[in-house]
Design an enzyme around this catalytic site. Structure first.
Site, PDB file in Angstrom:
ATOM      1  N   ASP A 116       3.551 -16.248  -8.572  1.00  0.00           N
ATOM      2  CA  ASP A 116       2.399 -17.123  -8.763  1.00  0.00           C
ATOM      3  C   ASP A 116       1.188 -16.644  -7.970  1.00  0.00           C
ATOM      4  O   ASP A 116       0.064 -16.611  -8.466  1.00  0.00           O
ATOM      5  CB  ASP A 116       2.748 -18.560  -8.344  1.00  0.00           C
ATOM      6  CG  ASP A 116       3.925 -19.113  -9.126  1.00  0.00           C
ATOM      7  OD1 ASP A 116       4.311 -18.487 -10.128  1.00  0.00           O
ATOM      8  OD2 ASP A 116       4.463 -20.159  -8.731  1.00  0.00           O
ATOM      9  N   HIS A 152      12.460 -17.543 -13.497  1.00  0.00           N
ATOM     10  CA  HIS A 152      13.456 -17.524 -12.417  1.00  0.00           C
ATOM     11  C   HIS A 152      13.997 -16.106 -12.197  1.00  0.00           C
ATOM     12  O   HIS A 152      15.106 -15.921 -11.724  1.00  0.00           O
ATOM     13  CB  HIS A 152      14.597 -18.516 -12.686  1.00  0.00           C
ATOM     14  CG  HIS A 152      14.202 -19.944 -12.439  1.00  0.00           C
ATOM     15  ND1 HIS A 152      14.461 -20.608 -11.270  1.00  0.00           N
ATOM     16  CD2 HIS A 152      13.532 -20.829 -13.217  1.00  0.00           C
ATOM     17  CE1 HIS A 152      13.982 -21.855 -11.348  1.00  0.00           C
ATOM     18  NE2 HIS A 152      13.410 -21.995 -12.515  1.00  0.00           N
ATOM     19  N   THR A 153      13.201 -15.120 -12.552  1.00  0.00           N
ATOM     20  CA  THR A 153      13.559 -13.723 -12.274  1.00  0.00           C
ATOM     21  C   THR A 153      12.882 -13.226 -11.003  1.00  0.00           C
ATOM     22  O   THR A 153      13.351 -12.269 -10.391  1.00  0.00           O
ATOM     23  CB  THR A 153      13.134 -12.806 -13.442  1.00  0.00           C
ATOM     24  OG1 THR A 153      11.790 -13.130 -13.796  1.00  0.00           O
ATOM     25  CG2 THR A 153      14.025 -12.989 -14.658  1.00  0.00           C
ATOM     26  N   ASP A 154      11.780 -13.874 -10.597  1.00  0.00           N
ATOM     27  CA  ASP A 154      10.976 -13.303  -9.503  1.00  0.00           C
ATOM     28  C   ASP A 154      11.740 -13.243  -8.186  1.00  0.00           C
ATOM     29  O   ASP A 154      11.735 -12.215  -7.509  1.00  0.00           O
ATOM     30  CB  ASP A 154       9.617 -14.009  -9.353  1.00  0.00           C
ATOM     31  CG  ASP A 154       9.684 -15.493  -9.047  1.00  0.00           C
ATOM     32  OD1 ASP A 154      10.776 -16.084  -9.158  1.00  0.00           O
ATOM     33  OD2 ASP A 154       8.628 -16.071  -8.715  1.00  0.00           O
ATOM     34  N   SER A 165       0.720 -23.496 -11.256  1.00  0.00           N
ATOM     35  CA  SER A 165       0.464 -22.858  -9.961  1.00  0.00           C
ATOM     36  C   SER A 165      -0.842 -23.260  -9.307  1.00  0.00           C
ATOM     37  O   SER A 165      -1.581 -22.425  -8.800  1.00  0.00           O
ATOM     38  CB  SER A 165       0.535 -21.337 -10.091  1.00  0.00           C
ATOM     39  OG  SER A 165       1.817 -20.969 -10.478  1.00  0.00           O
ATOM     40  N   SER A 166      -1.109 -24.554  -9.287  1.00  0.00           N
ATOM     41  CA  SER A 166      -2.286 -25.015  -8.545  1.00  0.00           C
ATOM     42  C   SER A 166      -2.144 -24.678  -7.063  1.00  0.00           C
ATOM     43  O   SER A 166      -3.129 -24.336  -6.402  1.00  0.00           O
ATOM     44  CB  SER A 166      -2.482 -26.525  -8.731  1.00  0.00           C
ATOM     45  OG  SER A 166      -1.317 -27.236  -8.362  1.00  0.00           O
ATOM     46  N   TYR A 221      15.448 -26.473  -7.906  1.00  0.00           N
ATOM     47  CA  TYR A 221      14.988 -25.080  -7.790  1.00  0.00           C
ATOM     48  C   TYR A 221      15.792 -24.335  -6.724  1.00  0.00           C
ATOM     49  O   TYR A 221      16.277 -23.224  -6.949  1.00  0.00           O
ATOM     50  CB  TYR A 221      13.494 -25.075  -7.438  1.00  0.00           C
ATOM     51  CG  TYR A 221      12.877 -23.710  -7.261  1.00  0.00           C
ATOM     52  CD1 TYR A 221      12.202 -23.096  -8.312  1.00  0.00           C
ATOM     53  CD2 TYR A 221      12.950 -23.030  -6.050  1.00  0.00           C
ATOM     54  CE1 TYR A 221      11.624 -21.851  -8.151  1.00  0.00           C
ATOM     55  CE2 TYR A 221      12.379 -21.788  -5.879  1.00  0.00           C
ATOM     56  CZ  TYR A 221      11.711 -21.205  -6.930  1.00  0.00           C
ATOM     57  OH  TYR A 221      11.145 -19.971  -6.766  1.00  0.00           O
TER      58      TYR A 221
END
Length: 382
Positions: free
Chosen positions: A174, A35-37, A128-129, A223
């Site tokens: 991702d 949760h840094t991105d 991350s599909s 999220y």
């Protein structure tokens, strides 16, 4: 039959001619930096040897035809000359359509394509599909039509498609690791500049991913709430993103913040610092320090960001008790279920597998799925 053989055979069978190219894009696991991105921070993922594979060929008209091998060969067909809109009933189609629609806005110098898609990235596990699919589709058009787009642009295009067309507010990590991954390395990614530094993985260390199989959903879930709380925190400090706030500045005024927002901010700031340090620990082969940082990361996600669930905490405890200080384990991905990631010496893998098999289901009533992965190459022809 591997994915390449499967998609090529199906392509010839359904379309009646051979595919000219086969493209792959990998899933990923994030070693640390959660949760840094979307806070313009740092992440440390590696691409894994589970991927989306597309066999494809250019068409001489403006039609895109897509077969989803993993969904009973469902078909989607749309024109590049009509507005691209969402599909009513096939969610997988919207990832393809979104990527193509956003590609048109970047560089529309391409025509129609036939493609057959298959993948083995576990879905709904936080590996991350969806990003793997977005990057694979973008790479198909880039390769078939020689579009002047680099990996970062293909990644950004996929992120835009997921944010604006599919409707999930994901960060850039991702897609970026799927596009730029490097064999036997993790990537320290600066999510503000999109700069990526390859970090070599220590020899003899396995990347183990264990799916809790506790079902999670990301779209429209907690999220987006976490993201809003982080944005509230950045506004409090009058900064564009939490990346620009120091721990010292935060500690000085933490009591003035809403208590929940303060916890969320503390996680992001401390996680950024941990991620940068983890990259140097990994490069030095210091698995003990890496393990400590992963443990701190998990505690922060559990207590400050509040995104773990009891099943995940149980898995982490079982693995930690087995490996001691020889490596690390933490939850990975968006949270509320999904997977844990462990970095452990290869010779400890059987003991970890056995401990989890004996204890996890007994404690939670759910059977785990266990993956041993290799850090793999990013998107391209295969």
């Amino acid at each position: 039959m591997n994915l390449k053989e499967k998609t090529r055979a199906l392509f010839a069978e359904i379309f009646g001619y051979p595919a000219t190219h086969t493209i792959q894009a990998p899933g990923r696991v994030n070693l640390i930096g959660e949760h840094t991105d979307y806070n313009d921070g740092f992440v440390l993922p590696c691409a894994i040897d589970y991927q989306t594979v597309i066999s494809c060929a250019p068409r001489d008209d403006r039609t895109v035809r897509v077969i989803a091998a993993d969904y009973d060969n469902q078909v989607d067909e749309f024109s590049l000359d009509a507005p691209i809109v969402t599909h009513d009933s096939q969610q997988w189609s919207n990832y393809v359509r979104g990527v193509v629609k956003h590609l048109q806005q970047r560089n529309n110098a391409f025509g129609g394509v036939d493609m057959v898609i298959s993948g083995n990235v576990p879905q709904g596990a936080g590996l991350s599909s969806s990003a793997s699919l977005e990057v694979a589709v973008g790479t198909v058009f880039q390769q078939l039509y020689h579009l002047p787009l680099d990996g970062a642009q293909i990644a950004l295009n996929g992120q835009e498609a997921e944010n604006q067309f599919v409707g999930c507010n994901c960060g850039i990590m991702d897609q970026l690791i799927s596009a730029l991954g490097k064999k036997d390395h993790a990537l320290l990614i600066d999510c503000r500049t999109l700069g990526a530094k390859a970090v070599s993985m220590p020899k003899g260390v396995a990347v183990v991913i264990i799916n809790s199989n506790f079902k999670r959903t990301l779209v429209g879930s907690e999220y987006n709430t976490r993201r809003e709380q982080c944005e509230t925190g950045a506004r409090f400090f009058q900064q564009p993103a939490l990346r620009d706030v120091s721990l010292e500045a935060f500690n000085a005024v933490a009591s003035e913040l809403d208590p929940v927002v303060a916890k969320r901010v503390r996680h992001v700031l401390s996680e950024n610092a941990r991620t940068v340090e983890a990259a140097s620990a990994l490069e030095k082969g210091d698995l003990q320090r890496m393990g400590q940082l992963m443990a701190e990361s998990h505690a922060s996600m559990r207590d400050d960001f509040e995104i773990t669930v009891p099943q995940i905490d149980t898995l982490v405890d079982i693995v930690k008790a087995t490996i001691g200080d020889q490596g690390g384990v933490r939850m990975t991905g968006g949270g509320f279920g999904g997977c844990v990631v462990a970095l452990i010496p290869e010779d400890l893998v059987p003991a970890v597998r056995q401990a989890v098999a004996q204890q996890y289901e007994a404690k939670t009533g759910i059977k785990e799925t266990f993956y041993v992965c290799k850090p793999s190459q990013g998107a391209g022809q295969c």
